[in-house]
Design an enzyme around this catalytic site. Structure first.
Site, mmCIF file in Angstrom:
data_model
loop_
_atom_site.group_PDB
_atom_site.id
_atom_site.type_symbol
_atom_site.label_atom_id
_atom_site.label_comp_id
_atom_site.label_asym_id
_atom_site.label_seq_id
_atom_site.Cartn_x
_atom_site.Cartn_y
_atom_site.Cartn_z
ATOM 1 C CG ASN A 30 74.212 -4.437 -13.453
ATOM 2 O OD1 ASN A 30 73.186 -4.105 -12.883
ATOM 3 N ND2 ASN A 30 74.888 -3.607 -14.248
ATOM 4 C CG ASP A 68 82.479 -1.240 -14.825
ATOM 5 O OD1 ASP A 68 82.256 -0.016 -14.828
ATOM 6 O OD2 ASP A 68 82.443 -1.930 -13.792
ATOM 7 N N PRO A 96 81.991 4.406 -21.380
ATOM 8 C CG PRO A 96 80.533 5.967 -22.321
ATOM 9 C CD PRO A 96 80.951 4.538 -22.416
ATOM 10 C CG ASP A 97 83.294 6.436 -14.735
ATOM 11 O OD1 ASP A 97 82.368 7.146 -14.274
ATOM 12 O OD2 ASP A 97 83.889 5.591 -14.064
ATOM 13 C CB ILE A 98 77.924 8.334 -16.657
ATOM 14 C CG1 ILE A 98 77.711 7.402 -17.851
ATOM 15 C CG2 ILE A 98 76.949 9.500 -16.697
ATOM 16 C CD1 ILE A 98 76.433 6.579 -17.800
ATOM 17 C CG PHE A 148 74.658 5.035 -5.277
ATOM 18 C CD1 PHE A 148 74.226 6.315 -5.571
ATOM 19 C CD2 PHE A 148 73.950 4.289 -4.342
ATOM 20 C CE1 PHE A 148 73.107 6.851 -4.947
ATOM 21 C CE2 PHE A 148 72.835 4.812 -3.712
ATOM 22 C CZ PHE A 148 72.407 6.097 -4.005
ATOM 23 C CE LYS A 201 84.572 1.483 -7.030
ATOM 24 N NZ LYS A 201 83.489 0.497 -6.938
ATOM 25 C CE LYS A 208 84.080 5.788 -10.831
ATOM 26 N NZ LYS A 208 83.006 5.010 -11.451
HETATM 27 N N1 CTP Z 1 79.548 4.749 -12.964
HETATM 28 C C1 CTP Z 1 79.287 5.516 -14.098
HETATM 29 N N2 CTP Z 1 79.670 5.063 -15.316
HETATM 30 C C2 CTP Z 1 80.336 3.902 -15.444
HETATM 31 C C3 CTP Z 1 80.627 3.120 -14.295
HETATM 32 C C4 CTP Z 1 80.207 3.592 -13.081
HETATM 33 O O1 CTP Z 1 78.672 6.577 -13.969
HETATM 34 N N3 CTP Z 1 80.700 3.491 -16.635
HETATM 35 C C5 CTP Z 1 79.142 5.295 -11.652
HETATM 36 C C6 CTP Z 1 78.043 4.499 -10.985
HETATM 37 O O2 CTP Z 1 76.761 4.989 -11.332
HETATM 38 C C7 CTP Z 1 78.355 4.752 -9.510
HETATM 39 C C8 CTP Z 1 79.855 4.884 -9.471
HETATM 40 O O3 CTP Z 1 80.236 5.211 -10.796
HETATM 41 O O4 CTP Z 1 77.822 5.976 -9.075
HETATM 42 C C9 CTP Z 1 80.612 3.661 -8.976
HETATM 43 O O5 CTP Z 1 80.547 2.641 -9.899
HETATM 44 P P1 CTP Z 1 81.532 1.356 -9.894
HETATM 45 O O6 CTP Z 1 81.096 0.516 -11.051
HETATM 46 O O7 CTP Z 1 81.510 0.720 -8.562
HETATM 47 O O8 CTP Z 1 82.910 2.024 -10.114
HETATM 48 P P2 CTP Z 1 84.089 1.523 -10.955
HETATM 49 O O9 CTP Z 1 84.951 2.714 -11.118
HETATM 50 O O10 CTP Z 1 83.593 0.869 -12.189
HETATM 51 O O11 CTP Z 1 84.836 0.509 -9.992
HETATM 52 P P3 CTP Z 1 84.999 -1.090 -9.974
HETATM 53 O O12 CTP Z 1 84.298 -1.649 -11.184
HETATM 54 O O13 CTP Z 1 86.437 -1.279 -9.956
HETATM 55 O O14 CTP Z 1 84.344 -1.509 -8.695
#
Ligand code: CTP
Length: 395
Positions: free
Chosen positions: A204, A273, A298-300, A316, A330, A334
């Site tokens: 991105n 993502d 994985p969502d960190i 963020f 979010k 989260k």
């Molecule tokens: N983030 C993360 N790990 C991921 C995706 C996101 O840690 N795999 C964290 C980003 O660093 C940021 C926050 O989550 O602090 C928001 O990220 P965003 O991509 O906007 O959230 P999503 O839950 O992926 O929402 P969407 O794609 O539906 O906008």
């Protein structure tokens, strides 16, 4: 931070003295008033006229040019920076010798001292120089480490004066309040890159600038900072432990390994993502339509939010449009303690800019969400505002 500050620059006798002219100009461009003192050895390398033109004020070279200049100049200065600093001036400062305008002014000065040494590598390694530097550091001075390189004598070693950017960062560190001392801050920054085959990847437009600014500001304010960075073109901030990763999985692993000791975690990275389900070892053919089978990464942030003894956790939310509702969702999903929202379509906000327009969402007592809308600001100012807000809410 340098705006309206008065900076006293001491220039001593090294071939690096010419860098002081650039340093002075850059400090003035940043809004500071600069006065300069040159030693007689410095005058062998650059002229007082060059320094005076850079300062817009005469460069003082002798105790006897103006009576009481050794009292007046230090009294008005917010910081004293000696760049370049020879072994001789370090020895004089460390031992209280006052035999010229610069060394005498040092004894009068009561603010922070920044030194950027420049000398032959053998001199820099000498126990006497090390002892003098240790004495100054123990008294609270900041050292801008000299670099390795080819020295004036033609030898290779550590002794080249740091570049002007590093000296300015040293001054900013010296001037910053140390209200984050004792905090261990873990920051993610930049994009991640998810390989499809050896020549293609998913990623991105994140530049990493916001996360790097957060790291720099936290370090200036006294925190111990670890920055987990995806691929960016940015240099590692000085004094920050930077871990470079490529994929979301690598970032997740690096964060999990370090989250235990952190008191504040700021997830500023734009983590991809999705990643390719299968990593190919040879380039895929374009007619191969099965190329983009995707898996979730994985969502960190959510993983940090789920920790039992989680650090104060900041996420963020970069959205298209004023979708604060999405940022709030979010934050709740989260389990973040704070969310920083920005609309990437707004002028001056978003990818690869030096400015940002953000709303900081925090929790008040009782769990009610509070929104603080900030105007267009430099990313450095946004980073400062985020840490002010963290300190106000962290408890
Ligand atoms: N983030 C993360 N790990 C991921 C995706 C996101 O840690 N795999 C964290 C980003 O660093 C940021 C926050 O989550 O602090 C928001 O990220 P965003 O991509 O906007 O959230 P999503 O839950 O992926 O929402 P969407 O794609 O539906 O906008």
């Amino acid at each position: 931070m340098l705006q309206d500050k008065t900076i006293l620059v001491g220039i001593t006798g090294s071939v690096a003295a010419y860098k002081a002219v650039d340093l002075i100009r850059r400090l003035r461009d940043a809004g500071a008033t600069v006065r300069a003192i040159m030693t007689s050895s410095a005058e062998r390398f650059i002229t007082p006229l060059s320094v005076a033109l850079a300062c817009g004020e005469p460069a003082l070279t002798s105790l006897f040019d103006q009576p009481f200049s050794h009292i007046d100049l230090p009294a008005k200065a917010d910081v004293l920076v000696v760049a370049p600093a020879t072994a001789n001036i370090l020895g004089k400062f460390a031992n209280g010798i006052a035999d010229d305008l610069l060394s005498t002014s040092y004894l009068v000065f009561r603010g922070p001292l920044v030194v950027a040494p420049a000398m032959n590598w053998r001199m820099y390694e000498h126990p006497a120089v090390k002892k003098n530097l240790a004495t100054l550091l123990a008294q609270g001075a900041s050292l801008v480490d000299p670099q390795r390189g080819t020295l004036a004598c033609g030898e290779e070693g550590v002794g080249k004066m740091a570049d002007v950017d590093a000296v300015i960062e040293g001054i900013r560190i010296a001037l910053a309040p140390k209200d984050l001392a004792g905090e261990r801050v873990l920051i993610t920054a930049g994009p991640t890159r998810e390989p499809i085959d050896p020549v293609r990847f998913l990623s991105n437009r994140s530049s990493g600038k916001m996360g790097y600014e957060l790291a720099r500001v936290a370090r200036r304010r006294g925190a111990h900072v670890t920055l987990i960075s995806g691929p960016t073109a940015l240099p590692s901030p000085s004094g920050v432990t930077t871990v470079r990763v490529e994929t979301a999985l690598e970032m997740y692993t690096a964060v999990k390994e370090r989250a235990g000791g952190a008191t504040i975690a700021i997830m500023a990275a734009a983590v991809a993502d999705f990643c390719a389900s299968e990593q190919r070892t040879v380039k895929a053919e374009k007619q191969d339509m099965s190329l983009l089978q995707l898996d979730r990464t994985p969502d960190i942030l959510a993983a940090i939010g789920a920790l039992e003894n989680k650090p104060f956790t900041v996420g963020f939310a970069a959205e298209t449009g004023f979708r604060i509702d999405r940022a709030e969702r979010k934050m709740v999903d989260k389990r973040a303690d704070m969310m920083v929202f920005n609309d990437v379509l707004q002028e001056g906000s978003g990818f690869d800019t030096d400015t940002n327009v953000v709303t900081i969402i925090s929790r008040e007592d009782g769990g009610v969400l509070r929104k603080e809308h900030l105007p267009l600001m430099s990313k450095e100012a946004v980073a400062s505002a985020i840490f002010d807000s963290i300190l106000a809410h962290k408890g």
